[in-house]
Scaffold this motif. Structure first.
Motif, PDB file in Angstrom:
ATOM      1  N   TYR A 243      41.303  93.984 121.891  1.00  0.00           N
ATOM      2  CA  TYR A 243      41.975  93.007 121.040  1.00  0.00           C
ATOM      3  C   TYR A 243      41.585  93.203 119.582  1.00  0.00           C
ATOM      4  N   ALA A 244      42.494  92.785 118.709  1.00  0.00           N
ATOM      5  CA  ALA A 244      42.215  92.770 117.268  1.00  0.00           C
ATOM      6  C   ALA A 244      42.627  91.414 116.717  1.00  0.00           C
ATOM      7  N   LEU A 245      41.777  90.842 115.862  1.00  0.00           N
ATOM      8  CA  LEU A 245      42.110  89.614 115.157  1.00  0.00           C
ATOM      9  C   LEU A 245      42.589  89.972 113.761  1.00  0.00           C
ATOM     10  N   ILE A 246      43.836  89.645 113.456  1.00  0.00           N
ATOM     11  CA  ILE A 246      44.371  89.845 112.106  1.00  0.00           C
ATOM     12  C   ILE A 246      43.976  88.619 111.293  1.00  0.00           C
ATOM     13  N   ALA A 247      42.898  88.761 110.527  1.00  0.00           N
ATOM     14  CA  ALA A 247      42.338  87.634 109.777  1.00  0.00           C
ATOM     15  C   ALA A 247      42.996  87.583 108.395  1.00  0.00           C
ATOM     16  N   ARG A 248      44.158  86.987 108.332  1.00  0.00           N
ATOM     17  CA  ARG A 248      44.950  86.940 107.099  1.00  0.00           C
ATOM     18  C   ARG A 248      44.289  86.028 106.062  1.00  0.00           C
ATOM     19  N   ASN A 249      44.111  86.565 104.855  1.00  0.00           N
ATOM     20  CA  ASN A 249      43.635  85.764 103.719  1.00  0.00           C
ATOM     21  C   ASN A 249      42.380  84.961 104.051  1.00  0.00           C
ATOM     22  N   ILE A 250      41.497  85.562 104.816  1.00  0.00           N
ATOM     23  CA  ILE A 250      40.316  84.868 105.290  1.00  0.00           C
ATOM     24  C   ILE A 250      39.369  84.578 104.125  1.00  0.00           C
ATOM     25  N   SER A 251      38.752  83.393 104.135  1.00  0.00           N
ATOM     26  CA  SER A 251      37.803  83.029 103.072  1.00  0.00           C
ATOM     27  C   SER A 251      36.393  82.844 103.607  1.00  0.00           C
ATOM     28  N   THR A 252      36.259  82.465 104.850  1.00  0.00           N
ATOM     29  CA  THR A 252      34.970  82.388 105.527  1.00  0.00           C
ATOM     30  C   THR A 252      35.229  82.397 107.026  1.00  0.00           C
ATOM     31  N   PHE A 253      34.144  82.359 107.815  1.00  0.00           N
ATOM     32  CA  PHE A 253      34.290  82.507 109.261  1.00  0.00           C
ATOM     33  C   PHE A 253      33.149  81.770 109.932  1.00  0.00           C
ATOM     34  N   ASN A 254      33.457  81.037 111.004  1.00  0.00           N
ATOM     35  CA  ASN A 254      32.400  80.356 111.755  1.00  0.00           C
ATOM     36  C   ASN A 254      32.861  80.085 113.184  1.00  0.00           C
ATOM     37  N   ILE A 255      32.128  79.200 113.900  1.00  0.00           N
ATOM     38  CA  ILE A 255      32.407  78.969 115.318  1.00  0.00           C
ATOM     39  C   ILE A 255      33.767  78.333 115.559  1.00  0.00           C
ATOM     40  N   ASP A 256      34.390  77.799 114.490  1.00  0.00           N
ATOM     41  CA  ASP A 256      35.708  77.184 114.669  1.00  0.00           C
ATOM     42  C   ASP A 256      36.772  78.202 115.085  1.00  0.00           C
ATOM     43  N   ALA A 257      36.492  79.495 114.883  1.00  0.00           N
ATOM     44  CA  ALA A 257      37.475  80.522 115.257  1.00  0.00           C
ATOM     45  C   ALA A 257      37.733  80.523 116.764  1.00  0.00           C
ATOM     46  N   ARG A 258      36.691  80.305 117.555  1.00  0.00           N
ATOM     47  CA  ARG A 258      36.834  80.180 119.013  1.00  0.00           C
ATOM     48  C   ARG A 258      37.656  81.327 119.614  1.00  0.00           C
ATOM     49  N   LEU A 259      37.178  82.536 119.362  1.00  0.00           N
ATOM     50  CA  LEU A 259      37.920  83.733 119.790  1.00  0.00           C
ATOM     51  C   LEU A 259      38.046  83.812 121.307  1.00  0.00           C
ATOM     52  N   GLU A 260      37.020  83.337 122.053  1.00  0.00           N
ATOM     53  CA  GLU A 260      37.109  83.361 123.510  1.00  0.00           C
ATOM     54  C   GLU A 260      38.307  82.546 123.990  1.00  0.00           C
ATOM     55  N   ARG A 261      38.529  81.444 123.348  1.00  0.00           N
ATOM     56  CA  ARG A 261      39.663  80.574 123.705  1.00  0.00           C
ATOM     57  C   ARG A 261      40.982  81.326 123.558  1.00  0.00           C
ATOM     58  N   LEU A 262      41.126  82.080 122.460  1.00  0.00           N
ATOM     59  CA  LEU A 262      42.379  82.790 122.209  1.00  0.00           C
ATOM     60  C   LEU A 262      42.594  83.915 123.219  1.00  0.00           C
ATOM     61  N   VAL A 263      41.521  84.642 123.550  1.00  0.00           N
ATOM     62  CA  VAL A 263      41.638  85.700 124.557  1.00  0.00           C
ATOM     63  C   VAL A 263      42.043  85.099 125.896  1.00  0.00           C
ATOM     64  N   ARG A 264      41.387  83.984 126.262  1.00  0.00           N
ATOM     65  CA  ARG A 264      41.685  83.347 127.542  1.00  0.00           C
ATOM     66  C   ARG A 264      43.161  82.976 127.652  1.00  0.00           C
ATOM     67  N   GLU A 265      43.721  82.417 126.581  1.00  0.00           N
ATOM     68  CA  GLU A 265      45.096  81.928 126.669  1.00  0.00           C
ATOM     69  C   GLU A 265      46.127  83.059 126.583  1.00  0.00           C
ATOM     70  N   ILE A 266      45.823  84.131 125.888  1.00  0.00           N
ATOM     71  CA  ILE A 266      46.729  85.293 125.924  1.00  0.00           C
ATOM     72  C   ILE A 266      46.869  85.776 127.364  1.00  0.00           C
ATOM     73  N   GLU A 267      45.760  85.810 128.074  1.00  0.00           N
ATOM     74  CA  GLU A 267      45.783  86.318 129.443  1.00  0.00           C
ATOM     75  C   GLU A 267      46.285  85.280 130.443  1.00  0.00           C
ATOM     76  N   ALA A 268      45.990  84.005 130.202  1.00  0.00           N
ATOM     77  CA  ALA A 268      46.402  82.967 131.142  1.00  0.00           C
ATOM     78  C   ALA A 268      47.869  82.606 130.999  1.00  0.00           C
ATOM     79  N   LEU A 269      48.357  82.560 129.752  1.00  0.00           N
ATOM     80  CA  LEU A 269      49.748  82.160 129.506  1.00  0.00           C
ATOM     81  C   LEU A 269      50.699  83.352 129.454  1.00  0.00           C
ATOM     82  N   ASP A 270      50.139  84.558 129.529  1.00  0.00           N
ATOM     83  CA  ASP A 270      50.946  85.784 129.487  1.00  0.00           C
ATOM     84  C   ASP A 270      51.780  85.842 128.208  1.00  0.00           C
ATOM     85  N   VAL A 271      51.129  85.615 127.063  1.00  0.00           N
ATOM     86  CA  VAL A 271      51.761  85.739 125.753  1.00  0.00           C
ATOM     87  C   VAL A 271      51.167  86.944 125.048  1.00  0.00           C
TER      88      VAL A 271
END
Length: 622
Positions: A243-271
């Motif tokens: 996977y790749a995260l396209i971090a558009r116009n990013i200014s900072t980064f922290n736990i709010d990104a919740r990348l595990e959540r996004l991976v889970r839903e790509i695979e669970a929802l088949d998007v």
């Protein structure tokens, strides 16, 4: 009218579904009869099927006749499931109140059909599956996270759990000169996960040089002349994770990104993509979910969503950072001709046109620099050229009409397509110029034939027009010929003096003229009597109708004139007689039908429109 159109679709679907079940029940009874009698009754079955000929096409009947009875029942259920899914999808995305009520009634009927055919109701709903990399979540209850609700869901343990640094690479472009800002972003990413891989692009020969060693960070130089699409593609080639995260116009980064959540839903929802909400430097939070409609040379965005699942919302376009598989970026590389936001609008448009879905999970949030949508059409020019756009409207943020350049459009794509707005504008401008010239010169002119019909039905030129027809008072023939030099400053103009003849009602009659633009021509015919003259004689002003924003002359009662000229059901639509290969326009038009498009699904296919009503030809609704 749009509501009526959808209502008729709904009625048709309902009738079709009911007919299918009756066919299935009839087939079931035949099957029982066949088993009981233990005889071959194939001829009887065929005869009985013929009773339904008024409801089924010959091709559909042949399909059922060639199948064994049990296979026919199986196919019946499969088709019923497909039908139910399409109806459910329509209900989700439809906005009209009356149409939604009709669809709700149809769904009740279909559910009854499911029960009659012992088909599971689960087929009405989206199917989900387990993620292969991220363990499942469980909700701990409404009071579990009280009072600050920093928690609420917990991830269960599982044997297939994969660390996020083995799955995701963060990719972004840094266009600022300040190295401190870049180091700040990188430190925050590595604080989130010190093993997370990062690919960052910076301009070649810029003064940026990292003062510390960032072991998992790959810095890629790009040329100042490179387009944004080229840069993003270059960075993607350095990604080695799934996977790749396209971090558009990013200014900072922290736990709010919740990348595990996004991976889970790509695979669970088949998007194919999953993004998060965004928060700018002023603290302003935004969902960033848009629905799109691309039809008839228009690209329209509505901010919002129609459907959600797993606390994620389905979107056609994501305005913030988003995650996707590397294979998606390889199959749908960014367009190397695009810059700025056009890169992502084009990317998501290609995904949605390919029937691939995206979601935003708003509990995932990215910190972004505020970026305003440009309202300058030059910034969208390449997108407009690629997608042949005349109009682009992004919610209440941007509304752009692309200029018509004659060298960039052609008018006639053949049978089965509507004409481009630029092409129609060329004809409308020529008609309005001639009509204004007539009025300013005290020459009586009126719209006729399909030109009048278009004005009556659309207040515009018919979307499938092939020419224009005007009439003028024969007594004004000489006055019109004297306008030749003025008209020829914009258009080609010819006339035929030999076409005059004597006489009708003791008046000279006839007269022919032609006006040409690059793609169009206007036929002008003289009449010895005209409604406009009669109205003036009676002390009344001539009747006028609005055509592309200008009031122009027409017969006294244009609706009556059009009805008498074209006959039954003139407010339903029929294509031009030239396009249909007819010898002339004096034919009995068959309305409410369009020629099939050679490229089904294309945005300008005429058969994608309802055969009745003018509203479907206005801006599409996402």
């Amino acid at each position: 009218m749009r509501i009526c159109f959808i209502r008729w679709i709904v009625v048709g679907i309902g009738v079709f579904a009911v007919s299918l079940v009756f066919l299935g029940l009839h087939t079931s009874s035949l099957q029982g009869s066949t088993i009981k009698q233990n005889t071959n009754r194939r001829d009887d079955v065929n005869t009985d099927y013929n009773m339904f000929d008024h409801q089924y096409t010959p091709a559909k009947l042949r399909q059922y006749k060639q199948l064994p009875i049990d296979t026919g029942i199986s196919n019946l259920k499969e088709n019923l499931i497909k039908l139910a899914k399409e109806i459910q999808k329509t209900k989700i995305h439809i906005r009209g109140t009356k149409a939604r009520e009709s669809l709700t009634n149809v769904i009740d009927v279909v559910k009854d059909l499911f029960r009659l055919t012992n088909t599971s109701m689960d087929n009405f709903h989206r199917k989900t599956k387990s993620s292969k990399h991220i363990c499942k979540e469980i909700y701990k209850g409404t009071t579990y996270g009280y009072p600050f609700f920093y928690k609420g869901f917990e991830t269960k343990n599982c044997s297939y759990a994969t660390s996020i640094d083995k799955l995701v690479t963060v990719v972004f472009i840094h266009k600022q000169e300040k190295v401190s800002k870049l180091e700040h972003i990188l430190k925050n990413i590595l604080n989130y996960n010190p093993r997370l891989k990062v690919v960052v692009g910076k301009e070649k020969n810029s003064r940026i040089s990292l003062s510390e060693s960032f072991g998992n960070v790959t810095v890629i130089d790009y040329s100042k002349a490179d387009s944004d699409g080229t840069i993003w593609n270059l960075l993607i080639t350095k990604v080695k994770t799934e996977y790749a995260l396209i971090a558009r116009n990013i200014s900072t980064f922290n736990i709010d990104a919740r990348l595990e959540r996004l991976v889970r839903e790509i695979e669970a929802l088949d998007v194919v993509t999953a993004g998060g909400a965004s928060r700018d430097q002023n603290g302003l939070w935004k969902l960033g979910c848009y629905q799109t409609a691309y039809k008839n040379f228009s690209l329209i965005y509505d901010e919002g969503y129609d459907e959600s699942l797993h606390e994620c919302i389905f979107c056609d376009y994501i305005s913030g950072s988003f995650l996707s598989r590397l294979t998606t970026f390889q199959s749908f590389p960014f367009d190397a001709k695009m810059n700025g936001m056009s890169v992502f609008h084009d990317f998501f448009l290609r995904l949605s046109q390919s029937k691939l879905e995206s979601v935003i999970c708003p509990d995932s949030m990215f910190y972004m620099q505020k970026q305003k949508q440009s309202d300058n059409y030059n910034d969208w020019a390449q997108l407009g050229i690629k997608w042949k756009l005349y109009r682009m409207k992004i919610s209440d943020e941007v509304d752009i009409q692309f200029p018509c350049k004659k060298e960039t459009y052609k008018c006639f794509n053949g049978l089965g397509y509507v004409l481009s707005p630029c092409c129609l504008q060329e004809l409308a401008d020529m008609i309005n110029f001639i009509m204004k010239t007539c009025e300013e010169s005290n020459v009586l002119c009126e719209l006729q034939e399909g030109t009048l019909l278009g004005a009556v039905k659309f207040h515009k030129v018919l979307p499938w027009e092939r020419d224009a027809d005007l009439t003028f008072l024969t007594a004004n023939f000489t006055a019109l010929t004297k306008l030749k030099s003025y008209i020829m400053k914009k258009y080609s103009f010819t006339y035929d003096a030999a076409s005059l003849w004597c006489c009708a009602d003791n008046r000279t009659a006839g007269g022919k003229m032609k006006v040409h633009s690059k793609h169009w021509h206007i036929e002008m015919y003289g009449q010895h009597l005209m409604d406009s003259e009669k109205l003036l004689t009676d002390g009344l002003k001539p009747t006028k109708i609005l055509l592309n924003g200008q009031w122009v002359g027409v017969p006294r009662n244009p609706g009556w004139h059009a009805r008498n000229r074209y006959g039954h059901e003139i407010y339903a639509h029929a294509q031009h007689w030239m396009a249909m290969g007819q010898g002339n326009g004096w034919i009995d038009y068959k309305t409410n039908q369009f020629t099939p498009c050679r490229t089904p699904g294309r945005h300008d296919c005429v058969d994608s429109f309802n055969g009745d009503g003018n509203l479907p030809f206005s801006l599409p609704i996402p």
